[in-house]
Design a protein around this motif. Sequence first.
Motif, PDB file in Angstrom:
ATOM      1  N   LEU A 198      -2.562  13.280  -7.216  1.00 43.53           N
ATOM      2  CA  LEU A 198      -1.429  12.432  -6.876  1.00 43.53           C
ATOM      3  C   LEU A 198      -0.373  13.274  -6.165  1.00 43.53           C
ATOM      4  N   PRO A 199       0.257  12.759  -5.119  1.00 42.13           N
ATOM      5  CA  PRO A 199       0.070  11.404  -4.587  1.00 42.13           C
ATOM      6  C   PRO A 199      -0.919  11.322  -3.426  1.00 42.13           C
ATOM      7  N   SER A 200      -1.528  12.457  -3.045  1.00 49.49           N
ATOM      8  CA  SER A 200      -2.293  12.499  -1.795  1.00 49.49           C
ATOM      9  C   SER A 200      -3.675  11.857  -1.895  1.00 49.49           C
ATOM     10  N   LEU A 201      -4.174  11.636  -3.133  1.00 47.45           N
ATOM     11  CA  LEU A 201      -5.494  11.031  -3.348  1.00 47.45           C
ATOM     12  C   LEU A 201      -6.621  11.872  -2.758  1.00 47.45           C
ATOM     13  N   GLU A 259       5.402   4.471  -4.391  1.00 46.05           N
ATOM     14  CA  GLU A 259       4.046   4.353  -3.887  1.00 46.05           C
ATOM     15  C   GLU A 259       3.246   3.330  -4.691  1.00 46.05           C
ATOM     16  N   TYR A 274      -0.876   2.121  -5.270  1.00 49.27           N
ATOM     17  CA  TYR A 274      -2.266   2.501  -5.070  1.00 49.27           C
ATOM     18  C   TYR A 274      -3.145   1.292  -5.367  1.00 49.27           C
ATOM     19  N   ARG A 298      -3.457   3.658  -0.155  1.00 44.67           N
ATOM     20  CA  ARG A 298      -2.173   4.217  -0.602  1.00 44.67           C
ATOM     21  C   ARG A 298      -1.055   3.661   0.268  1.00 44.67           C
ATOM     22  N   TYR A 299      -0.127   2.958  -0.371  1.00 42.92           N
ATOM     23  CA  TYR A 299       1.027   2.392   0.322  1.00 42.92           C
ATOM     24  C   TYR A 299       2.282   3.147  -0.099  1.00 42.92           C
ATOM     25  N   THR A 300       3.207   3.313   0.835  1.00 49.08           N
ATOM     26  CA  THR A 300       4.470   3.963   0.523  1.00 49.08           C
ATOM     27  C   THR A 300       5.622   3.117   1.034  1.00 49.08           C
TER      28      THR A 300
END
Length: 340
Positions: free
Chosen positions: A101-104, A35, A37, A47-49
Amino acid sequence: MSSVTPQDVAPYLIQPLIPEITIGIISCAQALGSEVYVGCSNGELLRYTLRTESDPTELESYTLLSRQSLPNGKPIDELILIPYLSRVLILSDRQIHFYTLPSLDPVPSIKPIRHVETFAVDQQHLLRTAPPVHDVSTKLLPVDFCVIKRNSIALFSLYEERLAYSREIPFQPGAQLARRTGQYLCVADSQYYYVINLQSAQMYPLLPLNQGGDDPTPVKPFIIVVGESEFLMLSFTGASTIGVFITGEGDPVRGTLEWPSHPLSICLDYPHVTTLLPNGTIEIHSVETQSIIHVVSAPSDENASAERRIGLVPSLGGYVVPLSEHSEKMRKTKLRFDRK
């Protein structure tokens, strides 16, 4: 400046992770695992995955997973990831916000800290590895950090669902940057670097940011934590910039690093120090020998605008980089068979 000598290390390469971000101007970024951020100047938090392609011939890529805005809509100045606690600290508009983290997602039980000039999380606590399986019955250790305000240094401990205030140490106004390792805090204002023993509350001046005499040009401070009781700080001499290694007790160690101009950005990938220079060149020094081990050339003139380099960001936990070699090897190829 040290001459380049070949070393038995793999060369450093630059590879795009996210080709373009049009939502806002990037102000900071961090990466962890699969991920990335990104904080933007308009207060957007992205947020990129890493998307795994089912077709082995297609290159894996980072895609936008979520997008949200901080309540104040002000630029995001800094992101500090704490994977051990599954938390991220976000500095914006002189406030520290606490997200998961990771959902913000905002941590509802912790209110933002206000009136922040800068802050520093204990580097040794940032290096803690996240537990593989989190047992709710096991209490995780707190992560300590300092908040530098206008006239004081406030000490906090962050737990999973709460924030504990410890005490404050009087300090002078003007702090611009701070880094902490254990009981030692290194702080820079517009003129000097200082080291502070947080246990004894004693402060010692170390060296000036600008040793160029009458040169009034403002110099950006840089501080890196090298070890449990060691910092690296940069000082402009007027003709070049030197990097000095100093212990938490204020004693110089190792040799010095040198650059032909004051860097735009610097980060540590031990045992290497990576710096971005104003001309777009990236230099990699050895911490142990202080020599240059690799140089990444600046973008060519025709690509200078599109590939302009503005900063370097360390990733303590590491992150996944898509490999183009894999897709190239798996590309379909037509074969011709001769019949006999």
